[in-house]
Scaffold this motif. Structure first.
Motif, short mmCIF file in Angstrom:
data_model
loop_
_atom_site.label_atom_id
_atom_site.label_comp_id
_atom_site.label_asym_id
_atom_site.label_seq_id
_atom_site.Cartn_x
_atom_site.Cartn_y
_atom_site.Cartn_z
N GLY A 210 2.84 2.20 -3.25
CA GLY A 210 2.41 1.27 -4.28
C GLY A 210 2.47 1.88 -5.67
O GLY A 210 2.89 1.25 -6.63
N VAL B 24 -5.82 0.12 -0.81
CA VAL B 24 -5.21 -0.33 0.44
C VAL B 24 -6.31 -0.66 1.44
O VAL B 24 -7.26 0.12 1.60
N VAL C 210 -2.22 -4.33 0.08
CA VAL C 210 -2.12 -3.29 -0.95
C VAL C 210 -2.27 -3.98 -2.30
O VAL C 210 -1.55 -4.94 -2.58
N SER C 211 -3.22 -3.52 -3.11
CA SER C 211 -3.46 -4.13 -4.41
C SER C 211 -3.30 -3.11 -5.52
O SER C 211 -3.73 -1.97 -5.40
N SER C 212 -2.66 -3.54 -6.59
CA SER C 212 -2.57 -2.75 -7.81
C SER C 212 -3.43 -3.44 -8.86
O SER C 212 -3.39 -4.66 -9.00
N ILE D 95 -0.05 -6.07 -4.81
CA ILE D 95 1.38 -5.97 -4.54
C ILE D 95 1.77 -6.82 -3.31
O ILE D 95 2.62 -7.68 -3.42
N LYS D 96 1.14 -6.56 -2.12
CA LYS D 96 1.68 -7.18 -0.91
C LYS D 96 0.60 -7.35 0.14
O LYS D 96 -0.26 -6.50 0.34
N MET E 181 7.53 -3.58 1.16
CA MET E 181 7.41 -2.81 -0.08
C MET E 181 8.52 -1.78 -0.18
O MET E 181 9.10 -1.57 -1.25
N VAL F 293 -4.73 1.82 -7.30
CA VAL F 293 -4.02 1.24 -6.17
C VAL F 293 -4.95 1.37 -4.98
O VAL F 293 -5.45 2.46 -4.69
N LEU G 52 3.74 -5.02 4.97
CA LEU G 52 3.75 -3.98 3.95
C LEU G 52 5.07 -3.21 3.99
O LEU G 52 5.45 -2.56 3.02
N TYR H 128 8.71 -4.34 -11.68
CA TYR H 128 7.40 -4.44 -11.05
C TYR H 128 6.76 -5.81 -11.24
O TYR H 128 5.95 -6.25 -10.42
N ARG I 33 5.49 1.11 -9.17
CA ARG I 33 5.22 0.88 -10.59
C ARG I 33 5.81 2.00 -11.45
O ARG I 33 6.39 1.76 -12.50
#
Length: 473
Positions: free
Chosen positions: A186, A254, A241-243, A228-229, A71, A252, A68, A197, A190
């Motif tokens: 995160g 985590v 980590v998700s968007s 994201i990652k 990022m 977002v 992470l 992004y 964006r």
């Protein structure tokens, strides 16, 4: 353990009694280990339009970030691109140090190079450690200085529980973060760099004749997930980590310290499934401030979380690759590792739980009295703008100014459509400035290596009735 047992098992005890006592003791040991492991996990879900915390579990406890970390490496890369310091086609030269990083990596030899865009794609898909280090050295001059810049930027973004020590997330006991801070980063990625992004939604890319696939299994499998990652080391566990964006709502989320990639993905899927319907369809503007601050003061104000979860007992293994899982100690000794896709003998199938997760609404924590950590308050050159010996100052052209960032961004998009060939190698960005107490946003295109190049592009735009002028960054 042997000494403890000898104190409670007498020499005269019967064999059966001895076995029962040992079994009880081992039960306590296993229970303690399980408790410690559970304490490592953390999660948070934030409404990315309002900033409201919809779910929180150990969100302010200290965790190892693993990959992470990248990022923030990408945040500073996007910042340099937006300011015209580098472009997506700029060469990223790999030093001997970068090339020697542990896998997973791209495998570029010392002195070799790839474009900035290739380095970015290798990070978001393969989680390439060598690419992250090479970008850090390019932007910061060296990785140590780049890590200082990362920490300073974290303070500017309000990430008060984070310290960075390297550009890639390979194990370092002095590098830590929190689930809340990762959610902040995160959201910032964006909000501040929407033009870049889209890289986070890349599921694979071609490197020469090789197709490199990504680690993020939720992309294309959970509706609305656009990055994201992922991250993994043995000390950190499985992180993600998700968007999520369904057009009207944004989240977002985590998850940190998962016991496996599959269980982590299932937990994330459950959080998304539960809280996406509860997110707001209306937002109040940017949630993460982008204002500059004094980097030396920022480094001095490292606030540690008030409620730290226990850190792993074992020392992080320096050869264990982020986004890779170590098969055993013999593998570690050889410096080899498997990526996240082969970390487990069998990866569980993604299951979206029907049962909803219990809602825990947690208000944003009050900032405690600043605890200055002298070890991290190291002098550092100004972070903004990014000026190093390895990164040229560059020129940009300004095409508009507006009191609304959205209008400035819209003008950039419109200009690109009107003159795509003129701006093919340029990067659009907005710059905030204050005038008479009012914040305005300049709409600019960067990536021009000289004043002549900037004026040439500006002249071409004027032929299309687009007013502009050149400015040095």
């Amino acid at each position: 353990m042997r000494q403890a047992l000898s104190g409670i098992v007498s020499k005269s005890a019967s064999p059966l009694k001895t076995i029962m006592i040992i079994a009880m003791a081992m039960t306590f040991v296993v229970a303690d280990a399980a408790s410690s492991l559970a304490a490592k996990s953390a999660a948070i879900v934030v409404d990315a339009k309002t900033g409201k915390v919809l779910y929180s579990a150990n969100a302010d406890g200290r965790r190892y970030p693993a990959s992470l970390t990248k990022m923030m490496t990408l945040y500073l890369t996007f910042e340099a691109m937006a300011k015209g310091k580098i472009s997506r086609n700029s060469p990223v030269v790999f030093s001997a140090h970068a090339s020697a990083e542990a896998p997973t990596k791209l495998g570029v030899k010392p002195g070799g190079s790839v474009t900035v865009e290739t380095a970015i794609l290798s990070i978001v898909t393969k989680s390439a450690n060598d690419s992250a280090t090479a970008l850090g050295e390019m932007i910061g001059g060296n990785e140590t200085n780049f890590a200082r810049m990362m920490t300073a930027k974290a303070r500017q973004l309000g990430m008060n529980g984070t310290v960075f020590r390297n550009a890639n997330g390979l194990p370092d006991p002095g590098q830590f973060t929190t689930a809340r801070d990762m959610a902040t980063l995160g959201i910032a990625l964006r909000e501040h760099y929407p033009q870049y992004y889209g890289y986070f939604s890349q599921r694979s890319f071609l490197y020469g004749r090789q197709r490199i696939n990504g680690h993020n299994r939720l992309l294309g499998r959970i509706k609305g997930v656009d990055g994201i990652k992922t991250g993994y080391t043995r000390a950190s566990g499985f992180n993600l980590v998700s968007s999520v964006n369904d057009g009207n709502r944004r989240l977002v989320a985590v998850v940190m310290g998962g016991t496996s990639g599959g269980s982590r993905d299932n937990q994330m899927a459950g959080l998304i499934n539960t809280y996406m319907p509860r997110a707001s369809t209306r937002g109040g503007g940017d949630l993460v401030a982008k204002a500059d601050s004094n980097p030396i003061k920022a480094l001095a104000k490292v606030l540690l979380p008030k409620h730290d979860a226990p850190t792993p007992d074992e020392k992080p293994v320096t050869v264990a690759e982020d986004d890779t899982a170590v098969a055993d100690d013999a593998t570690v000794a050889q410096g080899d590792s498997d990526d996240e896709d082969t970390a487990e003998a069998e990866t569980p199938k993604l299951v979206v739980p029907a049962k909803k997760v219990k809602t825990v609404i947690v208000a944003a924590p009050k900032v405690a009295t600043a605890q200055v950590v002298a070890a991290y308050a190291e002098p550092t050159p100004a972070v903004d703008p990014v000026n190093t010996a390895s990164v040229p100052s560059g020129w940009a052209i300004q095409v508009a100014s507006s009191p609304k960032q959205s209008e400035a961004q819209a003008f950039l998009d419109k200009t690109v459509k009107q003159a795509p060939k003129v701006l093919a190698d340029a990067s659009g960005f907005t710059v905030a400035f204050d005038k008479d107490g009012v914040t305005y946003y300049r709409a600019r295109f960067g990536g021009f290596g000289s004043k002549t190049a900037a004026w040439k592009a500006c002249t071409a735009l004027k032929k299309k009735s687009i007013e502009c002028y050149a400015v040095q960054q």
